[in-house]
Design an enzyme around this catalytic site. Structure first.
Site, PDB file in Angstrom:
ATOM      1  N   HIS A   1       1.022  -1.414  -0.435  1.00  0.00           N
ATOM      2  CA  HIS A   1       0.017  -0.055  -0.275  1.00  0.00           C
ATOM      3  C   HIS A   1       0.654   0.987  -0.197  1.00  0.00           C
ATOM      4  O   HIS A   1       2.210   1.460   0.789  1.00  0.00           O
ATOM      5  CB  HIS A   1      -1.393  -0.125   1.012  1.00  0.00           C
ATOM      6  CG  HIS A   1      -2.221  -1.128   1.328  1.00  0.00           C
ATOM      7  ND1 HIS A   1      -2.347  -1.764   0.256  1.00  0.00           N
ATOM      8  CD2 HIS A   1      -1.542  -2.050   1.935  1.00  0.00           C
ATOM      9  CE1 HIS A   1      -3.579  -2.828   1.097  1.00  0.00           C
ATOM     10  NE2 HIS A   1      -2.675  -3.359   2.076  1.00  0.00           N
TER      11      HIS A   1
ATOM     12  N   ARG B   1      -0.904  -4.775  -6.242  1.00  0.00           N
ATOM     13  CA  ARG B   1      -0.570  -6.104  -6.163  1.00  0.00           C
ATOM     14  C   ARG B   1       0.557  -6.671  -6.946  1.00  0.00           C
ATOM     15  O   ARG B   1       0.721  -5.769  -8.026  1.00  0.00           O
ATOM     16  CB  ARG B   1      -1.866  -6.921  -7.273  1.00  0.00           C
ATOM     17  CG  ARG B   1      -3.083  -6.845  -6.446  1.00  0.00           C
ATOM     18  CD  ARG B   1      -4.006  -7.777  -6.929  1.00  0.00           C
ATOM     19  NE  ARG B   1      -5.605  -7.336  -6.483  1.00  0.00           N
ATOM     20  CZ  ARG B   1      -6.096  -7.016  -7.810  1.00  0.00           C
ATOM     21  NH1 ARG B   1      -5.988  -6.500  -8.860  1.00  0.00           N
ATOM     22  NH2 ARG B   1      -7.480  -7.057  -6.745  1.00  0.00           N
TER      23      ARG B   1
ATOM     24  N   GLU C   1      -2.140  -0.426   8.122  1.00  0.00           N
ATOM     25  CA  GLU C   1      -3.139  -1.712   8.639  1.00  0.00           C
ATOM     26  C   GLU C   1      -2.550  -2.174   9.519  1.00  0.00           C
ATOM     27  O   GLU C   1      -1.066  -1.781   9.839  1.00  0.00           O
ATOM     28  CB  GLU C   1      -4.035  -1.922   7.240  1.00  0.00           C
ATOM     29  CG  GLU C   1      -3.156  -2.723   6.950  1.00  0.00           C
ATOM     30  CD  GLU C   1      -3.797  -3.492   5.366  1.00  0.00           C
ATOM     31  OE1 GLU C   1      -4.194  -2.465   5.370  1.00  0.00           O
ATOM     32  OE2 GLU C   1      -2.845  -5.035   5.800  1.00  0.00           O
TER      33      GLU C   1
ATOM     34  N   HIS D   1       2.935  -7.659   2.130  1.00  0.00           N
ATOM     35  CA  HIS D   1       2.670  -8.173   3.193  1.00  0.00           C
ATOM     36  C   HIS D   1       1.089  -9.111   2.158  1.00  0.00           C
ATOM     37  O   HIS D   1       0.477  -8.771   0.952  1.00  0.00           O
ATOM     38  CB  HIS D   1       1.273  -7.707   3.786  1.00  0.00           C
ATOM     39  CG  HIS D   1       1.126  -6.299   3.641  1.00  0.00           C
ATOM     40  ND1 HIS D   1       0.987  -5.046   2.988  1.00  0.00           N
ATOM     41  CD2 HIS D   1      -0.724  -6.394   3.010  1.00  0.00           C
ATOM     42  CE1 HIS D   1      -0.636  -4.577   2.654  1.00  0.00           C
ATOM     43  NE2 HIS D   1      -1.319  -5.621   2.912  1.00  0.00           N
TER      44      HIS D   1
END
Length: 330
Positions: free
Chosen positions: A111, A206, A128, A186
């Protein structure tokens, strides 16, 4: 003063190629198909969760903010979200809360941060955290890169079809807590059930997706250049674990620039009070009980529910036996 009260939200369900059916433990009305995500509290344009209780039933955070702005022109947001509860750049609710069911491996992704130049207009970066709620034996996740991996090394591994060799893969257990700041490569692996707290963003790059088709039968898009550009090549933050806390006491889990998350266990009776600077969000993990607030109101709580306690609500009392995550703004 306003008539604000603890707000419970109805989830929005997202079908994902890697999803399953285990979210039905909390949501018996789970729609058919591979459901990978329940957005349990969100005001992101891709999914605004409706309030499920009380006079504001059916409102979203966005529409309730508009209503409060009309009634209290100078302090509507402050009453609901607190001085810190609106993002200074976007003017939006800053967080998004999910429950995730990974029946299959998620794509390997990264991200961007808030300052990444390629962000879509109006979008935030995405830091996150995960709390592993259940894990099948041997379930794994990816949290960062293998030791010593550089950008050139990662790019080479991707180009040669050896992406997984460049990643840090670890066995996951129930109770594991991972902070995943923007830039950390991740992925959740198959067999995991996770609570996720994140910035209010739906931007994902991605890096690798196991060469599998999406729900439409076509390969899902990769974003290799963007992922390489915003990936962090430093070691990721060390994971921690949920520990059995003393009853009626919040134990810190993650303190970040974007949210503060704590874990607690209510036993019988527990008093608290909101801070006028920030809303509180309670994600109920196990058990049942009530929230009672000091304007003569009481609401039942149960596992799977997510509640927003308005900043101006003040004193409240929790009763029963249940465990929860509490999230506030730093």
């Amino acid at each position: 003063m306003s008539l604000l009260y603890p707000l419970r939200f109805s989830p929005l369900f997202k079908e994902r190629v890697w999803g399953g059916r285990r979210l039905s433990r909390w949501f018996p009305d789970l729609p058919p198909g591979p459901i990978g995500e329940a957005w349990v509290l969100s005001d992101h344009p891709q999914g605004r969760t409706p309030i499920a209780n009380g006079p504001f039933r059916g409102e979203t955070i966005q529409s309730l903010r508009q209503r409060l702005a009309e009634a209290y022109p100078d302090r509507g947001d402050q009453l609901l979200l607190g001085r810190k509860g609106v993002h200074p750049r976007t003017g939006e609710f800053p967080l998004l809360f999910k429950l995730l069911d990974a029946r299959d491996d998620l794509s390997v992704q990264v991200h961007p941060g808030d300052d990444f130049p390629g962000l879509p207009p109006g979008e935030l970066g995405k830091s996150e955290m995960w709390v592993v709620l259940d894990a099948e034996p041997g379930a794994r996740l990816i949290h960062g890169l293998a030791d010593g991996t550089t950008r050139a090394g990662l790019a080479g591994a991707v180009a040669q079809g050896r992406t997984m060799e460049a990643l840090r893969s670890v066995t996951a257990r129930p109770g594991d807590v991972y902070y995943v700041p923007a830039g950390v490569v991740h992925a959740l692996g198959a067999g995991l059930l996770v609570a996720e707290i994140q910035q209010s963003s739906d931007t994902t790059y991605r890096l690798y997706d196991y060469d599998r088709p999406g729900l439409d039968g076509k390969p899902r898009e990769l974003h290799i250049e963007q992922a390489l550009a915003c990936a962090s090549y430093a070691p990721p933050p060390a994971p921690s674990r949920l520990r059995t806390p003393e009853p009626n006491r919040w134990e810190p889990l993650v303190t970040s620039p974007y949210f503060i998350t704590e874990y607690g266990r209510c036993m019988n009776c527990w008093y608290g009070a909101t801070d006028p600077n920030t809303f509180e969000v309670l994600m109920i993990l196990e058990g049942t009980g009530t929230i009672e607030w000091f304007r003569e109101g009481v609401e039942p709580v149960a596992a799977g529910q997510t509640w927003l306690l308005p900043a101006e609500m003040g004193r409240y009392r929790l009763t029963g036996e249940f465990s929860a995550l509490r999230v506030r703004m730093p």
